[in-house]
Design an enzyme around this catalytic site. Structure first.
Site: not given
Length: 822
Positions: A585, A782
């Protein structure tokens, strides 16, 4: 009872139902066709609605779907916020998930719900037999938490819905159509039928004699005593089975009438207590949605028993008790054989931790069905050939030329139940590495399900947002999929590992194999494995060719010097701030974006992908293909050095074009810099390996006590902006690092000792980080903070963070090289 406003009841129920019940009756999916059909009946049923705290469905479209909802009902206000159904990070759970779970047999889930003062367990097991996928049962247990009184009031609703052709009705209902009854005594039975499932029954039991139901002196109790089970049946329009309107409006109007009747009969000052108010009208009968409600005081327990009409016998509570014991015992015995921890992690405290992470990984397997939003306009801007291409592409996307395609289906393991309850292509490869050790045929089934999504060109959408329900949880700007967007081809890592198992004649031999499964054939019969690969091989080649055609990088236009003029790659779909398609990202890249960019991570993925294709071609004795893949692999390896190695920075870098039309390196040290190492493309005697190891081991660059940072501390962008891939520790990348350190540490070579020391310490750091955070919060996360080790971002991220289970079992090399400096 306290006085509440007259309108309160109506709006409270409106909120409750509009936000909860519609999501209780979502559409179901169908089983794969051809390659994707379930390997055997043991995979037909499951809690394949992982976005719910508990919901069972088959891998069949327009079929039966079930779930549960619950809430504490001791006051009028908290009920509105605390009804549980879908997994939500905002629910502030003290932990939830599967303690032990096998996708073929079942397991036990624990849910710790402080807001409702309740600990809930769901013990789900399967019963093989018959012609329709067997039977199943679940035992629901509730225990008041320490902060609750022993007389805690809890309401729980089990629902069963049928979408499409089929029937459901409550058996033995003594209420005439249109009339309201007091509730049902004893067990409640729902009878159903569909072409795929045949005849079946669902029994909702009263539970043991220790169950207590609340009583009170209000006269409303006489009309609806809470020691009875309330059953509400309704026919909901098919298109409204998941939506928040239409189908639910029938229930909302009915509830409004009920509340109005209470107010009219008793006045707002003399309303019944909340555990009486928050009940459905008892209207059992026919319909495609049936809600069965129970209200308990204190601890409770009851069973839900699904019996297939073609099974040898109906399931009983006694059968369920026996099966729960055998399933949990078998899981524990098998788990320790397959995921045997090595020193220093062979301690009892890690047992529950490792079981939980793996159980939630496969407990997160879901089955999804529906249409997908795709932009196949093939706008020329999507070629991304011009400077300023990201702006042109944004304008093309803004034309909104996307259309619905499908329906499609997917059997997949999701990254996170509350936040990412859908399929992600590059996540899946990491998910399947531990699953491959546990159940080979399950792994192969999931891989085939993904490749069945591929279009004629070889494209697979990187994010599978199938159907309106799935889209309802994704912002509109992220819903559309584009056929020129790629994603890291991690499924090829799994296929390569599978081929390596075949070559070494190892597999999940310790498994208690389900008769008729693919695994029996694959492990015991090389012919079955070859057949599987041969059927999949044309799809693999098509996908591989698509990558090379669509993600190519430009060498010739900029007179770049390289061994090959073909093997260079560039991610499509980048913007000025992100390359979402890379998976990394917001990792810093060249600024501004340029069509002449070359990306070191993508060429590394292509090297891994080519190596995997070569291994599969060798297994299938496709000699011409082997020669071609070998040639491409050599070209990629040579070009990685020629195009991406920066001698001054002593690291691998992206490349771009400067203002003078010259190719220059853009070096942001971090995961990008070590991708050739992480993908296994640097041999132990590589002249570049020493610099790569030194970069990883440098605490001023990437090394931290909690794992390898995503970006160097020295980089100007470290910890800035979104800080998603700009400092945090990610377990998928760290797994690749520690795994390749192990490879170097076991091979004779000039860097063996350094790699061994790094491997030993990194392995310990990673396990300690995930374990300590899990112990403190009850969740896997995460990503992890490189300074504190705290879990952050998405909780219950039991996707690739579960790779820690494999790290626990990696060999202990402590003492074989001392404790030299890294």
């Amino acid at each position: 009872m306290p006085r509440v406003p007259r309108d309160f009841w109506f709006y409270a129920i409106i909120y409750l139902l509009s936000s909860q019940f519609p999501r209780a009756i979502q559409a179901v999916a169908d089983p794969s066709v051809d390659l994707g059909r379930p390997a055997n009946d043991s995979l037909l049923w499951g809690p394949y609605r992982p976005n719910l705290y508990f919901g069972v469905r088959p891998r069949i479209p327009k079929s039966l779907t079930t779930g549960i909802l619950w809430a504490k009902v001791e006051d009028f206000q908290s009920v509105q916020q605390n009804f549980r159904h879908t997994c939500e990070q905002s629910d502030d759970m003290a932990g939830y998930g599967w303690d032990e779970y096998d996708v073929r047999t079942g397991g036990r889930q624990s849910i710790h719900d402080p807001a409702n003062s309740l600990d809930l367990t769901t013990e789900f097991v399967k019963f093989p037999g018959g012609q329709h996928g067997g039977s199943w049962g679940v035992r629901i247990k509730g225990t008041p938490r320490d902060n609750a009184g022993s007389d805690l009031k809890t309401t729980i609703v089990f629902y069963a819905g049928m979408e499409g052709l089929g029937s459901l009705e409550v058996a033995g209902a003594d209420v005439a159509p249109g009339e309201v009854g007091m509730g049902l005594d004893g067990d409640v039975r729902i009878k159903g039928q569909s072409n795929e499932l045949g005849d079946f029954t669902i029994d909702i039991t009263t539970g043991p004699d220790t169950n207590v139901h609340p009583t009170h002196q209000h006269p409303a109790y006489q009309d609806k005593p809470l020691d009875k089970t309330i059953v509400h049946s309704v026919q909901v329009p098919e298109e409204a089975l998941w939506q928040t309107k239409r189908g639910s409006m029938q229930l909302l109007n009915f509830m409004k009438t009920t509340i109005d009747e209470y107010v009219e009969k008793y006045t707002a000052e003399k309303m019944p207590p909340p555990w009486q108010i928050y009940t459905l009208q008892n209207r059992p009968g026919q319909g495609n949605l049936h809600m069965i409600q129970k209200v308990f005081e204190g601890a409770f327990e009851f069973d839900i028993l699904f019996s297939s009409g073609s099974a040898p016998k109906a399931v009983t509570s006694e059968d369920l008790t026996t099966k729960i014991t055998s399933v949990t015992t078998a899981f524990s015995e098998r788990f320790v054989k397959i995921f045997t921890p090595s020193t220093p992690f062979n301690k009892a405290k890690y047992d529950g931790f490792s079981k939980s992470l793996f159980s939630n990984l496969i407990g997160g397997i879901g089955y999804f069905y529906g249409d997908s939003v795709v932009d196949r306009s093939y706008a020329p801007e999507y070629e991304e050939e011009n400077e300023g291409f990201w702006q042109e592409a944004a304008e093309a996307r803004a034309r909104n030329q996307q259309k619905l395609e499908g329906p499609y289906e997917l059997f997949t393991s999701i990254p996170s139940r509350p936040f990412f309850p859908r399929g992600f292509l590059w996540d899946e490869g990491f998910h399947l590495l531990p699953i491959l050790e546990w159940d080979i045929d399950l792994t192969l089934d999931i891989i085939k399900s993904w490749f069945n999504l591929m279009d004629d060109d070889g494209w697979i959408a990187r994010e599978q947002i199938l159907g309106p329900e799935a889209r309802s949880k994704v912002p509109g700007e992220f819903q559309t999929q584009y056929p020129h967007y790629a994603n890291p081809p991690t499924l090829f890592m799994v296929l390569e590992a599978f081929v390596n198992k075949l070559g070494s004649k190892t597999g999940s031999d310790s498994r208690q194999v389900v008769p008729g499964s693919l695994e029996v054939s694959v492990v015991g019969d090389s012919g079955a494995a070859e057949q599987y690969l041969r059927e999949l091989y044309p799809l693999l080649k098509r996908h591989y060719s698509w990558f090379r055609k669509t993600q190519w990088g430009d060498i010739k236009s900029y007179d770049r010097e390289a061994f090959s003029t073909k093997e260079a790659y560039r991610w499509r779909g980048r913007t000025d701030r992100h390359i979402l398609t890379s998976g990394l990202d917001d990792y810093p890249r060249a600024q501004p974006p340029h069509p002449g960019e070359l990306h070191i991570d993508l060429i590394s993925w292509m090297g891994m992908m080519t190596r995997s294709m070569k291994r599969i071609a060798e297994t299938l004795q496709e000699t011409d293909d082997v020669a071609e893949f070998k040639k491409i692999q050599e070209a990629i390896l040579r070009n990685i050095d020629d195009l991406h190695w920066d001698e001054k920075a002593q690291t691998y870098c992206d490349a771009t074009i400067d203002d003078y039309e010259e190719s220059v390196h853009v070096c942001h040290k971090g995961y990008i810099s070590i991708f050739p190492f992480m993908t296994g493309l640097l041999p132990p005697d590589s002249p570049r390996l020493k610099a790569v190891l030194d970069l990883i081991a440098d605490p001023e660059e990437l090394w931290s006590d909690h794992g390898i940072r995503s970006l160097s501390q020295k980089d100007e962008f470290y910890g800035t902006d979104e800080n998603y891939w700009r400092s945090p520790v990610w377990m998928n990348m760290n797994y690749l690092i520690v795994d390749n350190l192990l490879t170097v540490a076991k091979a004779a070579g000039p860097h063996q000792k350094q790699a061994r020391n790094m491997y030993t310490q990194l392995r310990k750091n990673l396990v300690d980080t995930v374990y300590e955070s899990w112990k403190e919060t009850g969740f896997a996360w995460e990503q992890y903070n490189p300074e504190t080790g705290a879990g952050q971002r998405t909780q219950h991220f039991t996707g690739w963070t579960s790779l820690v289970v494999k790290i626990l079992g990696m060999p202990d090399l402590e003492g074989k090289g001392g404790h030299d400096e890294l």
